[in-house]
Design an enzyme around this catalytic site. Structure first.
Site, PDB file in Angstrom:
ATOM      1  N   VAL A 177      35.008  46.585  31.353  1.00  0.00           N
ATOM      2  CA  VAL A 177      36.440  46.280  31.240  1.00  0.00           C
ATOM      3  C   VAL A 177      36.773  45.615  29.902  1.00  0.00           C
ATOM      4  O   VAL A 177      37.741  46.001  29.227  1.00  0.00           O
ATOM      5  CB  VAL A 177      36.911  45.387  32.410  1.00  0.00           C
ATOM      6  CG1 VAL A 177      38.393  45.041  32.261  1.00  0.00           C
ATOM      7  CG2 VAL A 177      36.674  46.087  33.748  1.00  0.00           C
TER       8      VAL A 177
ATOM      9  N   GLU B 147      46.902  41.165  37.499  1.00  0.00           N
ATOM     10  CA  GLU B 147      47.333  42.493  37.970  1.00  0.00           C
ATOM     11  C   GLU B 147      46.144  43.438  38.204  1.00  0.00           C
ATOM     12  O   GLU B 147      46.126  44.233  39.146  1.00  0.00           O
ATOM     13  CB  GLU B 147      48.294  43.123  36.940  1.00  0.00           C
ATOM     14  CG  GLU B 147      48.783  44.512  37.298  1.00  0.00           C
ATOM     15  CD  GLU B 147      49.590  44.557  38.592  1.00  0.00           C
ATOM     16  OE1 GLU B 147      50.664  43.959  38.642  1.00  0.00           O
ATOM     17  OE2 GLU B 147      49.137  45.197  39.561  1.00  0.00           O
TER      18      GLU B 147
ATOM     19  N   VAL C 178      43.326  43.867  41.724  1.00  0.00           N
ATOM     20  CA  VAL C 178      43.403  44.727  42.924  1.00  0.00           C
ATOM     21  C   VAL C 178      43.874  46.111  42.499  1.00  0.00           C
ATOM     22  O   VAL C 178      44.888  46.242  41.802  1.00  0.00           O
ATOM     23  CB  VAL C 178      44.402  44.163  43.970  1.00  0.00           C
ATOM     24  CG1 VAL C 178      44.459  45.060  45.202  1.00  0.00           C
ATOM     25  CG2 VAL C 178      44.044  42.736  44.355  1.00  0.00           C
TER      26      VAL C 178
ATOM     27  N   ILE D 152      46.221  50.692  39.277  1.00  0.00           N
ATOM     28  CA  ILE D 152      47.452  50.818  40.084  1.00  0.00           C
ATOM     29  C   ILE D 152      48.280  49.537  39.936  1.00  0.00           C
ATOM     30  O   ILE D 152      47.769  48.450  40.173  1.00  0.00           O
ATOM     31  CB  ILE D 152      47.130  50.982  41.588  1.00  0.00           C
ATOM     32  CG1 ILE D 152      46.183  52.148  41.832  1.00  0.00           C
ATOM     33  CG2 ILE D 152      48.400  51.135  42.402  1.00  0.00           C
ATOM     34  CD1 ILE D 152      45.706  52.240  43.276  1.00  0.00           C
TER      35      ILE D 152
ATOM     36  N   ASP E  94      33.775  43.181  48.044  1.00  0.00           N
ATOM     37  CA  ASP E  94      34.775  43.410  47.006  1.00  0.00           C
ATOM     38  C   ASP E  94      36.132  43.739  47.641  1.00  0.00           C
ATOM     39  O   ASP E  94      37.165  43.196  47.234  1.00  0.00           O
ATOM     40  CB  ASP E  94      34.288  44.554  46.090  1.00  0.00           C
ATOM     41  CG  ASP E  94      35.267  44.855  44.974  1.00  0.00           C
ATOM     42  OD1 ASP E  94      35.335  44.070  44.015  1.00  0.00           O
ATOM     43  OD2 ASP E  94      36.003  45.865  45.076  1.00  0.00           O
TER      44      ASP E  94
ATOM     45  N   LYS F  50      39.749  41.516  47.529  1.00  0.00           N
ATOM     46  CA  LYS F  50      41.053  42.098  47.188  1.00  0.00           C
ATOM     47  C   LYS F  50      42.021  41.926  48.357  1.00  0.00           C
ATOM     48  O   LYS F  50      43.211  41.659  48.154  1.00  0.00           O
ATOM     49  CB  LYS F  50      40.874  43.569  46.815  1.00  0.00           C
ATOM     50  CG  LYS F  50      40.091  43.743  45.511  1.00  0.00           C
ATOM     51  CD  LYS F  50      39.594  45.165  45.327  1.00  0.00           C
ATOM     52  CE  LYS F  50      38.870  45.351  44.013  1.00  0.00           C
ATOM     53  NZ  LYS F  50      38.142  46.626  43.919  1.00  0.00           N
TER      54      LYS F  50
ATOM     55  N   GLY G 234      36.991  51.573  36.728  1.00  0.00           N
ATOM     56  CA  GLY G 234      36.721  52.308  35.487  1.00  0.00           C
ATOM     57  C   GLY G 234      37.345  51.595  34.299  1.00  0.00           C
ATOM     58  O   GLY G 234      38.278  50.804  34.433  1.00  0.00           O
TER      59      GLY G 234
HETATM   60  N1  HSE Z   1      33.544  47.771  41.839  1.00  0.00           N
HETATM   61  C1  HSE Z   1      34.958  47.871  41.954  1.00  0.00           C
HETATM   62  C2  HSE Z   1      35.299  49.186  42.622  1.00  0.00           C
HETATM   63  C3  HSE Z   1      35.568  47.775  40.593  1.00  0.00           C
HETATM   64  O1  HSE Z   1      34.433  50.040  42.741  1.00  0.00           O
HETATM   65  O2  HSE Z   1      36.439  49.365  43.043  1.00  0.00           O
HETATM   66  C4  HSE Z   1      37.061  47.601  40.599  1.00  0.00           C
HETATM   67  O3  HSE Z   1      37.451  46.439  41.245  1.00  0.00           O
END
Ligand code: HSE
Length: 346
Positions: free
Chosen positions: A12, A124, A127, A131, A196, A200, A298
């Site tokens: 990122v 932003e 999550v 998007i 993860d 979120k 990504g």
């Molecule tokens: N590892 C997370 C996913 C990255 O695959 O969605 C983005 O938050």
């Protein structure tokens, strides 16, 4: 001139540098300001990088430089990222981050610290990757009670489930592909176990309630035990299995929360959301049902959301602190999504 420092030159962080440096003209046209990456902080060396002369290892250089007004934290996790975020905010710099782990664990403290120092903490990209979802929930849907936010929130697991179902790829091979494409977390256990998605969901729940919901309060099941036999059975029922994060307001007004593999029927808009794509269904009391869909992980999709926050910070148009959530009052309880009828089918 808006000087930006980027902490962490991984997937990122490098995307953010690329977007700011290569889209300078676009940013100038949109904002009337010139954006410049002044520092990139990383413990590693990148001698071949076109930005090699921007790398530093000592955060105090950024902390003490009054010309840096915005810091992008792309380190991830809660260790160094938490310490440096606190130091940047304490120095009055706005911090922008895709770090859902840190936002979901320490958001209350960091929003308060930002407000005390006349800075902002913007998230932003935390999550849904590329998007737009945080700002729509905070701004465009501010007039609504949020009755439901349910979605596919993890690109890696959606990629794995899609590959297993449609290409007969093994779980391990699909995971390796997701890692190679830069979708997975450094430790993909957080993706697979649903952690993860849980982080979120905690952020979305905190926005829906207007006060903090910790990840630990959300019952979470990952995709470790989903087999191709389960997928075949789901197909017989006219469904697909998707890992969903859910925030659902029950009849008694209590929010039911959960993360688990869920049966998604063919007539659901989430049914055809495959590969790295994420999607969220939001039900507002006035807006009715809305759907947000896009690339959830990504380099460039996530950088797109981070840089949008950077631009807002520079324009000072981002949501003011009153949109931030605070510690939850005792009279705002949450419940388990499993208490709802048909909890495992959307
Ligand atoms: N590892 C997370 C996913 C990255 O695959 O969605 C983005 O938050």
């Amino acid at each position: 001139m808006v000087n930006v420092a980027v902490l962490g030159y991984g997937v990122v962080g490098s995307g953010v540098v690329e977007v700011i440096e290569e889209n300078r003209e676009v940013l100038m046209r949109r904002t009337g300001q010139t954006f410049r990456i002044k520092y990139i902080l990383d413990i590693r060396d990148f001698p071949q990088s076109p930005y090699a002369d921007l790398f530093i290892k000592d955060f105090s250089v950024i902390e003490k430089d009054p010309s840096v007004s915005i810091v992008v934290e792309a380190i991830g996790g809660q260790g160094v990222a938490f310490e440096l975020t606190k130091r940047a905010l304490a120095a009055g710099k706005t911090v922008v981050t895709p770090n859902k782990e840190l936002v979901s664990a320490k958001g209350v403290e960091l929003f308060a610290l930002a407000a005390q120092n006349n800075a902002e903490y913007l998230y932003e990209a935390s999550v849904g990757g590329g998007i737009p979802i945080i700002r729509p929930l905070q701004n465009c849907l501010a007039a609504n009670e949020l009755n439901e936010i349910s979605g596919i929130l993890n690109g890696t697991t959606n990629y794995i489930l899609t590959q297993m179902e449609q290409s007969n790829t093994s779980f391990t091979d699909a995971l390796m592909q997701a890692q190679a494409l830069g979708y997975a977390e450094q430790n993909p256990e957080a993706d697979i176990s649903g952690k993860d998605t849980c982080r979120k969901t905690s952020i979305l729940a905190s926005l829906a309630l207007g006060s903090y919901v910790a990840p630990e309060e959300i019952h979470t099941v990952g995709i470790e035990d989903v087999t191709t036999a389960d997928m075949a059975l789901a197909k017989e029922l006219g469904c697909r299995i998707k890992l969903l994060g859910r925030v659902v307001k029950g009849k008694n007004g209590v929010y039911h929360l959960g993360v688990s593999p869920t049966l998604v029927p063919e007539d659901s808009p989430l049914y055809s959301v495959n590969d790295v794509f994420n999607a969220l269904i939001v039900k507002g009391s006035a807006s009715g049902e809305l759907m947000f869909r896009g690339r959830g992980a990504g380099k460039l999709p996530t950088a797109s959301a981070v840089v949008a926050d950077v631009i807002d910070a520079a324009r000072q148009t981002s949501p003011r602190p009153w949109f931030s959530w605070s510690e939850r009052a005792e009279n705002v309880p949450v419940a388990d999504v499993r208490d709802l009828p048909h909890a495992y089918m959307i």
